[in-house]
Motif scaffolding. Structure first.
Motif, short mmCIF file in Angstrom:
data_model
loop_
_atom_site.label_atom_id
_atom_site.label_comp_id
_atom_site.label_asym_id
_atom_site.label_seq_id
_atom_site.Cartn_x
_atom_site.Cartn_y
_atom_site.Cartn_z
N THR A 112 4.42 -8.14 3.39
CA THR A 112 2.78 -7.83 3.18
C THR A 112 2.88 -7.07 1.59
O THR A 112 3.38 -6.30 1.24
N ALA A 113 1.99 -7.41 0.76
CA ALA A 113 1.77 -7.31 -0.74
C ALA A 113 0.81 -7.68 -1.41
O ALA A 113 0.36 -8.74 -0.85
N VAL A 114 0.29 -7.06 -2.97
CA VAL A 114 -0.42 -7.87 -3.38
C VAL A 114 0.44 -8.37 -4.39
O VAL A 114 1.55 -7.96 -5.12
N TYR A 115 0.78 -9.69 -4.94
CA TYR A 115 2.18 -10.16 -5.18
C TYR A 115 1.07 -10.18 -7.15
O TYR A 115 0.77 -10.80 -7.05
N TYR A 116 1.85 -9.59 -7.47
CA TYR A 116 1.77 -10.45 -8.97
C TYR A 116 2.29 -11.23 -9.93
O TYR A 116 3.69 -11.22 -10.25
N PRO A 159 0.51 -1.28 0.18
CA PRO A 159 -0.09 0.04 0.31
C PRO A 159 0.60 1.20 -0.12
O PRO A 159 1.65 1.22 0.87
N GLY A 160 0.67 1.88 -0.74
CA GLY A 160 1.62 3.41 -1.10
C GLY A 160 2.81 3.64 -1.39
O GLY A 160 3.38 4.63 -1.72
N LYS A 161 2.94 2.79 -1.59
CA LYS A 161 3.74 1.38 -2.37
C LYS A 161 4.28 1.85 -4.13
O LYS A 161 3.22 1.09 -4.49
N GLU A 162 5.31 1.64 -5.18
CA GLU A 162 4.72 1.52 -6.09
C GLU A 162 6.03 0.06 -6.60
O GLU A 162 5.96 -0.54 -4.97
N ARG A 163 4.70 -0.95 -7.42
CA ARG A 163 5.26 -2.06 -8.10
C ARG A 163 6.82 -2.40 -7.75
O ARG A 163 7.15 -1.55 -8.64
N GLU A 164 7.25 -3.42 -7.36
CA GLU A 164 8.18 -3.84 -7.49
C GLU A 164 9.06 -4.98 -7.80
O GLU A 164 8.16 -6.25 -7.98
N PHE A 165 9.98 -5.17 -8.11
CA PHE A 165 10.12 -6.49 -9.02
C PHE A 165 10.85 -7.33 -7.70
O PHE A 165 11.09 -6.93 -6.66
N VAL A 166 10.29 -8.31 -7.82
CA VAL A 166 10.73 -9.26 -6.71
C VAL A 166 11.90 -10.76 -7.49
O VAL A 166 13.00 -11.22 -6.75
N VAL A 167 11.54 -11.37 -8.60
CA VAL A 167 12.14 -12.32 -9.38
C VAL A 167 11.69 -12.62 -10.38
O VAL A 167 10.08 -12.24 -10.80
N THR A 168 12.84 -13.25 -11.09
CA THR A 168 12.56 -13.24 -13.01
C THR A 168 12.52 -14.96 -13.09
O THR A 168 13.67 -15.58 -12.40
N ILE A 169 12.70 -14.86 -14.18
CA ILE A 169 12.75 -17.05 -14.16
C ILE A 169 13.03 -17.14 -15.93
O ILE A 169 11.64 -16.58 -16.66
N SER A 170 13.29 -16.91 -17.09
CA SER A 170 13.94 -17.19 -17.87
C SER A 170 12.55 -18.49 -18.55
O SER A 170 12.08 -18.91 -17.69
N TYR A 171 12.66 -18.10 -20.01
CA TYR A 171 10.96 -19.19 -20.37
C TYR A 171 11.74 -20.86 -20.00
O TYR A 171 11.39 -21.43 -20.37
N ASP A 172 13.00 -21.01 -20.61
CA ASP A 172 13.29 -22.19 -20.25
C ASP A 172 13.76 -22.76 -18.87
O ASP A 172 14.51 -24.17 -18.53
N ALA A 173 13.76 -21.83 -17.73
CA ALA A 173 14.29 -21.91 -16.64
C ALA A 173 16.05 -21.71 -16.15
O ALA A 173 16.49 -22.17 -15.06
N GLY A 174 16.71 -21.53 -17.45
CA GLY A 174 18.57 -21.39 -16.55
C GLY A 174 19.07 -20.42 -16.45
O GLY A 174 19.56 -20.04 -15.82
N ASP A 175 17.45 -19.13 -16.37
CA ASP A 175 18.55 -18.42 -15.59
C ASP A 175 17.05 -17.48 -14.49
O ASP A 175 15.81 -17.79 -14.78
N THR A 176 17.82 -17.19 -13.64
CA THR A 176 16.96 -16.73 -12.08
C THR A 176 17.49 -15.83 -11.90
O THR A 176 18.41 -15.85 -11.33
#
Length: 123
Positions: free
Chosen positions: A91-95, A41-58
């Motif tokens: 605590t946040a909404v996770y997208y 609440p009251g904050k910008e949406r922030e990056f948490v984690v990413t995984i490549s299409y082949d799961a080769g990179d996180t």
């Protein structure tokens, strides 16, 4: 078009765990890099984690490194976020989101978004 639906959020005590899921439908899931973002609440949406299409990179945000784990099952068209040792500041909404880029770290890198799932961590 890709439709994304998150689930698994809820209320948990500090130190507890949750596993979020993001189910995809539409175009070929295995062709998309996936990411998780969160917005408190009251904050910008922030990056948490990413995984490549082949799961080769996180890649993980420093704030969750060592506590969160992303994985994907391309046969089930689903990406998961295992969250351990949760803190009140998680605590946040996770997208979840999908992109055709090899990796994505910004909201503008992503084409498709889910509706979000609430995670609340009590102290």
């Amino acid at each position: 078009q890709v439709q994304l639906v998150e689930s698994g959020g809820g209320l948990v005590q500090a130190g507890g765990s949750l596993r979020l899921s993001c189910a995809a439908s539409g175009r070929t899931f295995s062709g998309y890099t996936m990411g998780w973002f969160r917005q408190a609440p009251g904050k910008e949406r922030e990056f948490v984690v990413t995984i490549s299409y082949d799961a080769g990179d996180t890649y993980y945000a420093d704030s969750v490194k060592g506590r969160f784990t992303i994985s994907r099952d391309n046969d089930k068209n689903t990406v998961y976020l295992q969250m351990n040792s949760l803190k009140p500041e998680d605590t946040a909404v996770y997208y979840c989101a999908a992109t055709i880029r090899r990796l994505g770290f910004k909201t503008s890198d992503y084409l498709y978004w889910g509706q979000g799932t609430q995670v609340t961590v009590s102290s």
